[in-house]
Design a protein around this motif. Structure first.
Motif, mmCIF file in Angstrom:
data_model
loop_
_atom_site.group_PDB
_atom_site.id
_atom_site.type_symbol
_atom_site.label_atom_id
_atom_site.label_comp_id
_atom_site.label_asym_id
_atom_site.label_seq_id
_atom_site.Cartn_x
_atom_site.Cartn_y
_atom_site.Cartn_z
ATOM 1 N N VAL A 1 45.832 -2.764 -29.837
ATOM 2 C CA VAL A 1 44.977 -2.494 -29.028
ATOM 3 C C VAL A 1 44.262 -3.684 -28.241
ATOM 4 O O VAL A 1 44.263 -3.306 -26.918
ATOM 5 C CB VAL A 1 43.630 -1.636 -29.795
ATOM 6 N N ALA A 2 44.253 -4.603 -28.592
ATOM 7 C CA ALA A 2 43.926 -5.862 -27.749
ATOM 8 C C ALA A 2 44.853 -6.240 -26.631
ATOM 9 O O ALA A 2 44.578 -6.755 -25.761
ATOM 10 C CB ALA A 2 43.597 -7.098 -28.741
ATOM 11 N N ALA A 3 46.230 -5.935 -27.299
ATOM 12 C CA ALA A 3 47.157 -6.473 -26.225
ATOM 13 C C ALA A 3 47.502 -5.517 -25.006
ATOM 14 O O ALA A 3 48.061 -5.812 -24.069
ATOM 15 C CB ALA A 3 48.614 -6.590 -26.819
ATOM 16 N N LEU A 4 46.818 -4.265 -24.902
ATOM 17 C CA LEU A 4 47.222 -3.304 -23.924
ATOM 18 C C LEU A 4 46.167 -3.681 -22.796
ATOM 19 O O LEU A 4 44.956 -3.930 -23.119
ATOM 20 C CB LEU A 4 46.893 -1.986 -24.379
ATOM 21 N N ASN A 5 46.492 -3.459 -21.402
ATOM 22 C CA ASN A 5 45.578 -3.568 -20.539
ATOM 23 C C ASN A 5 44.777 -2.242 -20.407
ATOM 24 O O ASN A 5 45.111 -1.391 -21.066
ATOM 25 C CB ASN A 5 46.502 -3.519 -19.086
ATOM 26 N N PRO A 6 43.419 -2.343 -19.895
ATOM 27 C CA PRO A 6 42.950 -1.079 -19.482
ATOM 28 C C PRO A 6 43.843 -0.182 -18.884
ATOM 29 O O PRO A 6 44.601 -0.656 -17.823
ATOM 30 C CB PRO A 6 41.632 -1.663 -18.699
ATOM 31 N N GLU A 7 43.970 1.073 -19.270
ATOM 32 C CA GLU A 7 44.678 1.983 -18.643
ATOM 33 C C GLU A 7 46.157 2.034 -19.121
ATOM 34 O O GLU A 7 46.901 2.735 -18.749
ATOM 35 C CB GLU A 7 44.676 1.995 -17.155
ATOM 36 N N GLY A 8 46.443 0.997 -19.906
ATOM 37 C CA GLY A 8 47.779 0.883 -20.558
ATOM 38 C C GLY A 8 47.784 2.016 -21.645
ATOM 39 O O GLY A 8 46.878 2.609 -22.156
ATOM 40 N N ARG A 9 49.029 2.200 -22.201
ATOM 41 C CA ARG A 9 49.454 3.227 -22.969
ATOM 42 C C ARG A 9 50.054 2.922 -24.202
ATOM 43 O O ARG A 9 50.815 1.935 -24.390
ATOM 44 C CB ARG A 9 50.280 4.339 -22.300
ATOM 45 N N PHE A 10 49.688 3.619 -25.170
ATOM 46 C CA PHE A 10 50.275 3.447 -26.776
ATOM 47 C C PHE A 10 51.057 4.818 -26.885
ATOM 48 O O PHE A 10 50.310 6.154 -26.573
ATOM 49 C CB PHE A 10 49.384 3.427 -27.693
ATOM 50 N N CYS A 11 52.225 4.777 -27.056
ATOM 51 C CA CYS A 11 53.107 6.126 -27.610
ATOM 52 C C CYS A 11 53.783 5.553 -28.857
ATOM 53 O O CYS A 11 54.278 4.568 -29.233
ATOM 54 C CB CYS A 11 53.797 6.550 -26.651
ATOM 55 N N GLY A 12 53.734 6.794 -29.813
ATOM 56 C CA GLY A 12 54.716 6.593 -31.193
ATOM 57 C C GLY A 12 54.133 7.619 -32.215
ATOM 58 O O GLY A 12 53.588 8.738 -31.677
ATOM 59 N N GLN A 13 54.280 7.043 -33.263
ATOM 60 C CA GLN A 13 54.023 8.134 -34.311
ATOM 61 C C GLN A 13 53.136 7.363 -35.694
ATOM 62 O O GLN A 13 53.448 6.169 -35.591
ATOM 63 C CB GLN A 13 55.432 8.410 -35.006
ATOM 64 N N LEU A 14 52.288 8.072 -36.388
ATOM 65 C CA LEU A 14 51.915 7.775 -37.567
ATOM 66 C C LEU A 14 51.806 8.809 -38.462
ATOM 67 O O LEU A 14 52.215 9.894 -38.127
ATOM 68 C CB LEU A 14 50.209 7.442 -37.426
ATOM 69 N N PHE A 15 52.298 8.377 -39.885
ATOM 70 C CA PHE A 15 52.357 9.444 -40.701
ATOM 71 C C PHE A 15 51.171 9.648 -41.500
ATOM 72 O O PHE A 15 50.127 8.985 -41.602
ATOM 73 C CB PHE A 15 53.407 8.813 -41.754
ATOM 74 N N GLY A 16 51.155 10.944 -41.615
ATOM 75 C CA GLY A 16 49.904 11.388 -42.403
ATOM 76 C C GLY A 16 50.006 11.370 -44.127
ATOM 77 O O GLY A 16 50.884 11.145 -44.659
ATOM 78 N N ASP A 17 48.829 11.823 -44.615
ATOM 79 C CA ASP A 17 48.598 11.733 -46.009
ATOM 80 C C ASP A 17 49.356 12.672 -46.806
ATOM 81 O O ASP A 17 49.310 12.697 -47.958
ATOM 82 C CB ASP A 17 47.051 11.589 -46.306
ATOM 83 N N ARG A 18 49.798 13.772 -46.113
ATOM 84 C CA ARG A 18 50.498 14.677 -47.106
ATOM 85 C C ARG A 18 52.275 14.423 -46.909
ATOM 86 O O ARG A 18 52.937 15.082 -47.426
ATOM 87 C CB ARG A 18 50.326 16.113 -46.498
ATOM 88 N N ASP A 19 52.532 13.222 -46.219
ATOM 89 C CA ASP A 19 53.979 12.816 -46.140
ATOM 90 C C ASP A 19 54.430 12.484 -47.484
ATOM 91 O O ASP A 19 53.647 11.791 -48.228
ATOM 92 C CB ASP A 19 54.150 11.732 -45.202
ATOM 93 N N SER A 20 55.696 12.791 -47.873
ATOM 94 C CA SER A 20 56.284 12.515 -49.032
ATOM 95 C C SER A 20 56.348 11.121 -49.386
ATOM 96 O O SER A 20 56.427 10.515 -50.449
ATOM 97 C CB SER A 20 57.426 13.220 -49.315
#
Length: 223
Positions: free
Chosen positions: A150-169
């Motif tokens: 979060v700190a490294a991104l410019n304002p209006e910069g973007r994050f894209c990717g994946q997180l895994f949920g709590d029901r993932d094996s």
């Protein structure tokens, strides 16, 4: 405006996975030649739709867990400068030997061998791409990792990717990070969520292992 928060299993992206026991050679061989991830393509389309989207000044992206470079190559192709980060030297060897890595792009590319536990990022990034890699951060280190992103991104910069949920094996592995939907919404508070898609279904990994997938695909713009 359509709702960016979607729950379902109909999204056409086939999960690109990492091996359960870190058999990276088998994983790289299994995903060789696959196209860039849909989350990256959506983020890039959102940049290009903005009034400044066709700027002549190259933007700067970090590709976390870059692997063999399927996303890095797409960023380079579109004129981005890229810092590609991975914990496996083999990833860089495969990336730099790709036939689609044009010689004229190499000046736009830097690589850095680094683990999530010690991750440090330059400030002022336009994009952080983290395709299927953040769950491999140990839970004790994840808060610092996310704060660093979060700190490294410019304002209006973007994050894209994946997180895994709590029901993932893979939640059974103590060195993996998983979040509930509510926790992910909280993590995204500094952002305008442009797209959040949840998958929750049985399937297989890239190397053929059976697995229950609980994935959150994310494209978000820092406020």
């Amino acid at each position: 405006m359509s709702n960016p928060y979607r729950v379902g299993t109909s999204w056409h992206m086939t999960p690109s996975t990492h091996p359960t026991r870190h058999n990276w050679t088998a994983y790289y061989e299994a995903v060789e030649g696959r196209p860039p991830r849909e989350t990256l393509l959506k983020a890039l389309a959102n940049f290009e739709a903005e009034p400044s989207g066709n700027t002549t000044q190259p933007r700067l992206a970090v590709d976390l867990g870059c692997g063999d470079g399927r996303d890095t190559i797409e960023l380079l192709r579109r004129g981005w400068r890229v810092l590609a980060i991975d914990a496996e030297q083999k990833a860089f060897e495969r990336m730099l030997s790709r036939s689609d890595l044009q010689p004229s792009w190499r000046h736009q590319l830097r690589t850095q061998l680094m683990r999530f536990e010690t991750l440090a990022l330059p400030i002022g990034l336009d994009l952080i791409n983290a395709s299927f890699c953040l769950p491999f951060c140990p839970p004790a280190n994840f808060p610092h990792l996310w704060q660093t992103i979060v700190a490294a991104l410019n304002p209006e910069g973007r994050f894209c990717g994946q997180l895994f949920g709590d029901r993932d094996s893979w939640v059974q592995f103590p060195n993996r990070s998983h979040q509930t939907r509510e926790q992910i919404i909280a993590l995204l508070q500094p952002f305008e969520v442009e797209w959040l898609d949840e998958e929750d279904h049985p399937g297989v990994t890239a190397i053929g292992e059976e697995k229950h997938w609980h994935i959150f695909h994310i494209v978000a713009r820092k406020q």
